[in-house]
Enzyme design. Structure first.
Site, PDB file in Angstrom:
ATOM      1  N   GLY A  77      47.024 -45.669  45.437  1.00  0.00           N
ATOM      2  CA  GLY A  77      47.595 -44.442  44.918  1.00  0.00           C
ATOM      3  C   GLY A  77      46.677 -43.265  45.186  1.00  0.00           C
ATOM      4  CG  HIS A 133      51.813 -32.523  36.508  1.00  0.00           C
ATOM      5  ND1 HIS A 133      52.802 -32.236  37.420  1.00  0.00           N
ATOM      6  CD2 HIS A 133      51.706 -33.878  36.472  1.00  0.00           C
ATOM      7  CE1 HIS A 133      53.271 -33.368  37.924  1.00  0.00           C
ATOM      8  NE2 HIS A 133      52.626 -34.368  37.376  1.00  0.00           N
ATOM      9  CE  LYS A 137      49.698 -33.101  39.828  1.00  0.00           C
ATOM     10  NZ  LYS A 137      48.752 -34.123  40.331  1.00  0.00           N
TER      11      LYS A 137
END
Length: 222
Positions: A77, A133, A137
């Site tokens: 990921g 978010h 972020k």
């Protein structure tokens, strides 16, 4: 993510963690039978069937090379990988099973599919993707929003993006299809970051039995 993976993996009888790698391994929890390794010691990792990688682009090449050398599967990921790294991942998929995803939520995997199908059915409709978010972020649009956009394009839509950064929002993605007089909204809301670790563990448990190839999260839902 590493902390969550270790914690949740210990609750699953079908998984056995043999090693954990971090830049500062002393910050990892001490668990029975789990070797704590620094990133520079990756080559000393014990025998494993599948590696789960949530690192940085500069660490991606080493774990991919190790998996190929050992014939082990890779679930990754790590975001921000470059074109050459994607090409190396594609080449590795001819030797081992690999899965790279920007989001390991099983719900988002389904959302990707729904977006593509909706775009195919709603030719000519406007397509907008709005992602929200937490304030820390940095990347915008998010990797998940861009992946949703890729699926929209596969269906024939031309997505537009909007990003919000506020408070401690874990992650929300809205894909909106609009025409004159009507609108369809497809939404996924994450309220706990554990869903991403659970999804990665789910995929890892199923990837090890697959032949060499490149897989998506939705390929491993069953």
């Amino acid at each position: 993510m590493g902390q969550a993976l270790l914690r949740l993996a210990s609750e699953q009888s079908t998984l056995q963690v043999v090693g954990a790698v971090a830049r500062e391994p002393e910050r990892l929890p001490t668990l029975p039978g789990v070797h704590r390794l620094a990133a520079s010691e990756l080559s000393q990792a014990p025998v494993f069937d599948v590696a789960i990688d949530f690192s940085l682009p500069e660490g991606f090449d080493r774990i991919l090379d190790l998996c190929v050398a050992r014939g082990a599967a890779l679930v990754s990921g790590t975001t921000g990988i470059e074109l050459l790294q994607r090409e190396a991942l594609a080449a590795a998929s001819r030797q081992i099973p690999v899965l790279w995803a920007s989001n390991f939520s099983l719900g988002v995997a389904v959302l990707n599919d729904l977006v593509e199908r909706a775009a195919q059915a709603l030719q000519g409709w406007d397509c907008d993707i709005v992602e929200s978010h937490h304030v820390h972020k940095l990347d915008a649009p998010s990797g998940t929003a861009l992946t949703l956009g890729e699926h929209a394009r596969k269906g024939g839509a031309e997505p537009r993006y909007a990003s919000l950064r506020a408070g401690d929002i874990v992650g929300e993605h809205l894909v909106q299809f609009t025409a004159l007089g009507e609108r369809i909204e497809l939404v996924h809301r994450a309220t706990n970051r554990d869903i991403f670790a659970r999804g990665a563990l789910h995929c890892a448990g199923r990837l090890v039995s697959r032949p060499a190839g490149s897989y998506r999260v939705r390929d491993l839902l069953d």
